[in-house]
Scaffold this motif. Structure first.
Motif, PDB file in Angstrom:
ATOM      1  N   SER A 162      17.788  47.838  64.371  1.00  0.00           N
ATOM      2  CA  SER A 162      16.937  46.961  65.206  1.00  0.00           C
ATOM      3  C   SER A 162      15.482  47.460  65.175  1.00  0.00           C
ATOM      4  O   SER A 162      15.210  48.623  64.874  1.00  0.00           O
ATOM      5  CB  SER A 162      17.441  46.930  66.659  1.00  0.00           C
ATOM      6  N   ALA A 163      14.569  46.542  65.472  1.00  0.00           N
ATOM      7  CA  ALA A 163      13.121  46.876  65.545  1.00  0.00           C
ATOM      8  C   ALA A 163      12.424  45.883  66.467  1.00  0.00           C
ATOM      9  O   ALA A 163      12.937  44.792  66.722  1.00  0.00           O
ATOM     10  CB  ALA A 163      12.485  46.836  64.157  1.00  0.00           C
ATOM     11  N   THR A 164      11.284  46.310  66.941  1.00  0.00           N
ATOM     12  CA  THR A 164      10.478  45.434  67.807  1.00  0.00           C
ATOM     13  C   THR A 164       9.154  45.139  67.111  1.00  0.00           C
ATOM     14  O   THR A 164       8.439  46.037  66.665  1.00  0.00           O
ATOM     15  CB  THR A 164      10.210  46.096  69.154  1.00  0.00           C
ATOM     16  N   LEU A 165       8.821  43.859  66.998  1.00  0.00           N
ATOM     17  CA  LEU A 165       7.555  43.424  66.403  1.00  0.00           C
ATOM     18  C   LEU A 165       6.706  42.715  67.464  1.00  0.00           C
ATOM     19  O   LEU A 165       7.244  42.064  68.364  1.00  0.00           O
ATOM     20  CB  LEU A 165       7.813  42.467  65.235  1.00  0.00           C
ATOM     21  N   TRP A 166       5.365  42.855  67.304  1.00  0.00           N
ATOM     22  CA  TRP A 166       4.426  42.179  68.225  1.00  0.00           C
ATOM     23  C   TRP A 166       3.625  41.170  67.428  1.00  0.00           C
ATOM     24  O   TRP A 166       2.971  41.504  66.450  1.00  0.00           O
ATOM     25  CB  TRP A 166       3.485  43.196  68.868  1.00  0.00           C
ATOM     26  N   PHE A 167       3.663  39.933  67.852  1.00  0.00           N
ATOM     27  CA  PHE A 167       2.896  38.870  67.207  1.00  0.00           C
ATOM     28  C   PHE A 167       1.705  38.518  68.110  1.00  0.00           C
ATOM     29  O   PHE A 167       1.877  38.267  69.293  1.00  0.00           O
ATOM     30  CB  PHE A 167       3.762  37.629  66.982  1.00  0.00           C
ATOM     31  N   ASP A 168       0.457  38.509  67.508  1.00  0.00           N
ATOM     32  CA  ASP A 168      -0.753  38.209  68.273  1.00  0.00           C
ATOM     33  C   ASP A 168      -1.520  37.106  67.563  1.00  0.00           C
ATOM     34  O   ASP A 168      -1.492  37.011  66.332  1.00  0.00           O
ATOM     35  CB  ASP A 168      -1.646  39.453  68.389  1.00  0.00           C
ATOM     36  N   VAL A 169      -2.260  36.301  68.349  1.00  0.00           N
ATOM     37  CA  VAL A 169      -3.050  35.214  67.788  1.00  0.00           C
ATOM     38  C   VAL A 169      -4.463  35.739  67.531  1.00  0.00           C
ATOM     39  O   VAL A 169      -5.118  36.264  68.438  1.00  0.00           O
ATOM     40  CB  VAL A 169      -3.100  34.014  68.740  1.00  0.00           C
ATOM     41  N   GLN A 170      -4.958  35.613  66.286  1.00  0.00           N
ATOM     42  CA  GLN A 170      -6.307  36.057  65.968  1.00  0.00           C
ATOM     43  C   GLN A 170      -7.330  35.103  66.586  1.00  0.00           C
ATOM     44  O   GLN A 170      -7.161  33.886  66.555  1.00  0.00           O
ATOM     45  CB  GLN A 170      -6.524  36.126  64.451  1.00  0.00           C
ATOM     46  N   GLU A 171      -8.397  35.708  67.182  1.00  0.00           N
ATOM     47  CA  GLU A 171      -9.466  34.920  67.773  1.00  0.00           C
ATOM     48  C   GLU A 171     -10.784  35.364  67.159  1.00  0.00           C
ATOM     49  O   GLU A 171     -11.082  36.561  67.074  1.00  0.00           O
ATOM     50  CB  GLU A 171      -9.510  35.110  69.288  1.00  0.00           C
ATOM     51  N   VAL A 172     -11.609  34.387  66.729  1.00  0.00           N
ATOM     52  CA  VAL A 172     -12.894  34.678  66.107  1.00  0.00           C
ATOM     53  C   VAL A 172     -13.974  33.820  66.752  1.00  0.00           C
ATOM     54  O   VAL A 172     -13.676  32.809  67.413  1.00  0.00           O
ATOM     55  CB  VAL A 172     -12.862  34.414  64.582  1.00  0.00           C
ATOM     56  N   GLU A 173     -15.252  34.257  66.561  1.00  0.00           N
ATOM     57  CA  GLU A 173     -16.374  33.488  67.086  1.00  0.00           C
ATOM     58  C   GLU A 173     -17.571  33.663  66.163  1.00  0.00           C
ATOM     59  O   GLU A 173     -17.872  34.776  65.709  1.00  0.00           O
ATOM     60  CB  GLU A 173     -16.733  33.954  68.505  1.00  0.00           C
ATOM     61  N   PHE A 174     -18.281  32.549  65.923  1.00  0.00           N
ATOM     62  CA  PHE A 174     -19.455  32.540  65.062  1.00  0.00           C
ATOM     63  C   PHE A 174     -20.584  31.777  65.765  1.00  0.00           C
ATOM     64  O   PHE A 174     -20.339  30.808  66.481  1.00  0.00           O
ATOM     65  CB  PHE A 174     -19.145  31.873  63.714  1.00  0.00           C
ATOM     66  N   GLU A 175     -21.838  32.229  65.540  1.00  0.00           N
ATOM     67  CA  GLU A 175     -22.988  31.557  66.127  1.00  0.00           C
ATOM     68  C   GLU A 175     -24.136  31.539  65.119  1.00  0.00           C
ATOM     69  O   GLU A 175     -24.254  32.427  64.266  1.00  0.00           O
ATOM     70  CB  GLU A 175     -23.460  32.278  67.401  1.00  0.00           C
ATOM     71  N   PHE A 176     -25.006  30.507  65.259  1.00  0.00           N
ATOM     72  CA  PHE A 176     -26.225  30.452  64.462  1.00  0.00           C
ATOM     73  C   PHE A 176     -27.380  31.075  65.262  1.00  0.00           C
ATOM     74  O   PHE A 176     -27.510  30.851  66.473  1.00  0.00           O
ATOM     75  CB  PHE A 176     -26.579  29.000  64.114  1.00  0.00           C
ATOM     76  N   SER A 177     -28.204  31.825  64.559  1.00  0.00           N
ATOM     77  CA  SER A 177     -29.388  32.420  65.175  1.00  0.00           C
ATOM     78  C   SER A 177     -30.603  32.210  64.269  1.00  0.00           C
ATOM     79  O   SER A 177     -30.648  32.753  63.157  1.00  0.00           O
ATOM     80  CB  SER A 177     -29.188  33.915  65.404  1.00  0.00           C
TER      81      SER A 177
END
Length: 704
Positions: A28-43
């Motif tokens: 047996s094993a335990t896995l962690w699933f996470d949702v990637q979050e990104v952010e972009f802006e113009f300057s």
């Protein structure tokens, strides 16, 4: 173990996995699933469709994944997707940018950004692109993460380089501010001309499109170091951009006092000016000097404005107080101080000097100038915004420590002078006179004197009222903390106070519980030196002050006049009552009297003049009286013979003496009478005749 599933996009959080292996072994094993979050802006998020303002950066602002990623970028304008050619143009803003147009996508252009990491920036250029709001969607290729950001493209604005005024005024030797607008541009180029000749040029570059720019021109330094003489500042006074100036046309001579024309250009070719203005340079002046004082409890490190707010103009200073010397002059502020705010003008012909007055031929001269003081012992405040003035501030006690023979001692009178030397100051004519202003001030020992009546034991009389006021007068600088302390028996009272502008110190105490005659053991003022006396309680109903008389009489009388001159006696009555008074003034002169009735309004005065004329030489007694108020004054008027009259009369008397035996006899008789009288008045015939003649010659007249 390898896990393959098309459902990972729905996974979120920890999962427990079990697997059956060979020989019925379970793992047996335990896995962690996470949702990637990104952010972009113009300057910046707004650009122009042409010029330098068309470029921006796409910035990778946030990511919760530590690995580098590959990004696909698509874009829309007003709902229409941008094709690959347009995206390639936008992302090819700089050489070396890792962008590829996806030619396999027929509908949308896709730009792929490889090896993207948090904090990366990609230059984008909208030069020549359509106007509007662009929405860019950035996808991470191996996860579900995506982010949409926007940028607005506007039409390129016209550059605006102009002067904020049509004319500017300055004084030779000072700095002059030239306010400008530099909008949608980074550079401005200025010509300064007179009668069509270019006297100098000023180039302003790299101001980062600041709308409001002030060009500061030091008119004193233009002929010495033009680059150092001119700089540009923003609204906060911070230097911006790069300024270069060339005034070689001056030939090392100061800028003449003239009217100049300023022309500003957008380009360095200086072909078509965008605006023009006049700059008038006026002559300088040296105008005035005065002294002020400030409390000793201030610190020389305090802001100069604190001193000025608490200063009082005076021609005397108490020891240990601050002396503030105010100088009003113009055309000196371009070179008066160094970068640290200290005096830096001795070699430029300016001097602020202090010299002891009244030394005498055998006294010891004492003097010093501002440069003798340590930089940490004084400060200079320049106020050219409201007036052409500067203030030199130092405590009087530092004079003892400056290494000269000078010292501020009680009873001294000092002279403070500010001088502009014609020989050493390049703005004055070498053959002209120095310009100088000076003032005197006295140095006094710190002193506080309690004001009020005292008894026979010199104790201050203090009333036993609920608001018993104690007053004192002092030469200490107004604004100084001056706290009262009273001790009556075992009771101690304290009251905070300060020196007022008129040099008084006042405080009130509730002493109504004490009986008249009780001793006040200590009446003390700390300012901060201690000044004290003793006191005694008196009944509040007692009159402990000298009330003014209801009426006061003053006579302005001459002590002597010449024969033939009029003698005028000015009589003034002052009414201290709160109601109108009518009374009679009697004037008596050599036995003759004249009356005058005066009506004097409440709290006012009235005058009358009595004139006596045609008087012979001699002494005459006079008096003025107001019987209704028991007021009087008296004196003697001496009428002196005119020297010229005596010189011309002597021969006549001699001739009379020779020609007339009767005259001789008369003179002899008169001499005998005089000897018999021995200077005392008599009542003989001769005396009566003299009295009648005197009365006939005496004329009294009254003048209102």
């Amino acid at each position: 173990m390898t896990l393959e599933s098309d459902l990972t996009e729905d996974f979120d959080g920890p999962y427990h996995l079990e697997a059956e292996g060979d020989n019925d072994n379970e793992r047996s094993a335990t896995l962690w699933f996470d949702v990637q979050e990104v952010e972009f802006e113009f300057s910046p998020d707004t650009v122009e469709d042409a010029g330098e303002g068309s470029v921006a950066d796409l910035v990778f602002e946030e990511d919760n994944r530590e690995d580098t990623v590959t990004l696909d970028v698509t874009a829309e304008l007003d709902g229409d997707a941008l094709d690959e050619d347009t995206l390639a143009e936008i992302f090819d803003a700089e050489d070396g940018t890792d962008v590829v147009a996806d030619e396999d996508d027929d509908e949308n252009g896709v730009v792929t950004l490889s090896n993207a990491d948090l904090g990366d920036e990609w230059a984008v250029d909208f030069d020549g692109q359509d106007l509007g709001e662009y929405n860019f969607t950035v996808d991470v290729t191996d996860t579900t993460a995506e982010y949409t950001t926007s940028i607005t493209v506007e039409e390129e604005s016209d550059a605006l380089v102009s002067f904020d005024s049509s004319s500017y005024q300055g004084i030779i030797g000072d700095e002059v501010d030239i306010d400008m607008t530099i909008a949608e541009a980074e550079n401005a180029y200025i010509n300064m001309t007179h009668d069509g000749d270019v006297i100098g040029t000023i180039d302003i570059t790299g101001v980062d499109e600041d709308d409001n720019v002030t060009l500061v021109v030091n008119t004193y330094l233009l002929d010495e170091d033009a680059d150092e003489a001119v700089h540009a500042v923003d609204e906060d006074g911070d230097e911006i951009g790069t300024v270069t100036a060339n005034f070689n046309r001056l030939g090392g001579e100061p800028l003449p006092v003239l009217e100049y024309e300023l022309e500003v250009f957008e380009d360095d070719d200086r072909e078509d000016e965008t605006d023009a203005a006049f700059l008038t340079i006026n002559d300088r002046s040296t105008d005035d000097i005065s002294t002020h004082v400030a409390p000793q409890d201030l610190s020389i490190t305090d802001d100069a404005q604190d001193f000025l707010n608490e200063s009082t103009e005076r021609d005397y200073v108490a020891q240990d107080d601050y002396l503030i010397t105010e100088v009003e002059a113009s055309g000196i502020y371009g070179y008066l101080l160094d970068d640290d705010g200290n005096w830096d003008a001795d070699d430029k012909g300016l001097a602020l000097e202090y010299e002891l007055e009244g030394v005498g031929p055998f006294g010891q001269e004492q003097n010093f100038d501002i440069t003798d003081l340590d930089d940490s012992d004084y400060q200079i405040h320049v106020d050219t915004d409201k007036s052409d003035k500067f203030y030199v501030i130092f405590n009087t006690d530092v004079v003892d420590d400056i290494g000269t023979d000078a010292t501020f001692a009680d009873g001294q009178t000092w002279n403070a002078s500010f001088t502009v030397s014609a020989e050493d100051n390049k703005l004055l004519d070498d053959d002209g006179d120095d310009e100088s202003v000076s003032t005197e001030f006295d140095v006094e020992e710190r002193n506080v004197e309690f004001v009020g009546d005292v008894d026979d034991d010199d104790r201050l009389q203090i009333s036993n009222s609920a608001e018993s006021e104690i007053n004192a007068e002092t030469n200490i600088a107004p604004g100084t903390d001056a706290d009262y302390r009273l001790r009556v028996g075992t009771d101690v009272y304290e009251q905070a106070s300060s020196v007022s502008d008129d040099g008084t110190i006042s405080a009130s105490f509730d002493l109504s519980e004490y009986e008249a005659g009780e001793e006040v053991r200590d009446v003390r003022i700390s300012a901060p030196d201690r000044f004290e006396t003793t006191g005694v309680i008196v009944d509040a109903g007692e009159d402990t002050t000298d009330e003014k008389d209801d009426l006061e009489l003053a006579v302005d009388a001459p002590s002597d006049v010449k024969v033939g001159e009029d003698a005028e006696f000015g009589v003034t009555l002052t009414n201290n009552k709160d109601e109108e008074v009518t009374t009679t003034v009697e004037f008596e002169f050599a036995g003759e009297t004249e009356d005058a009735e005066l009506t004097i309004g409440a709290d006012s005065s009235a005058s009358e003049t009595f004139t006596v004329s045609e008087l012979d030489a001699g002494d005459y007694d006079w008096s003025v009286s107001v019987d209704d108020y028991d007021l009087s004054d008296s004196g003697t008027l001496t009428v002196e013979a005119d020297d010229k009259d005596e010189d011309t009369e002597t021969p006549d008397e001699s001739d009379d003496s020779d020609d007339s035996d009767d005259s001789t006899a008369d003179d002899s008789d008169d001499s005998d009478d005089s000897d018999d009288d021995d200077g005392q008045p008599g009542f003989g015939v001769a005396v009566a005749i003299v009295a009648l003649l005197a009365a006939a010659m005496l004329a009294l007249r009254r003048q209102n």
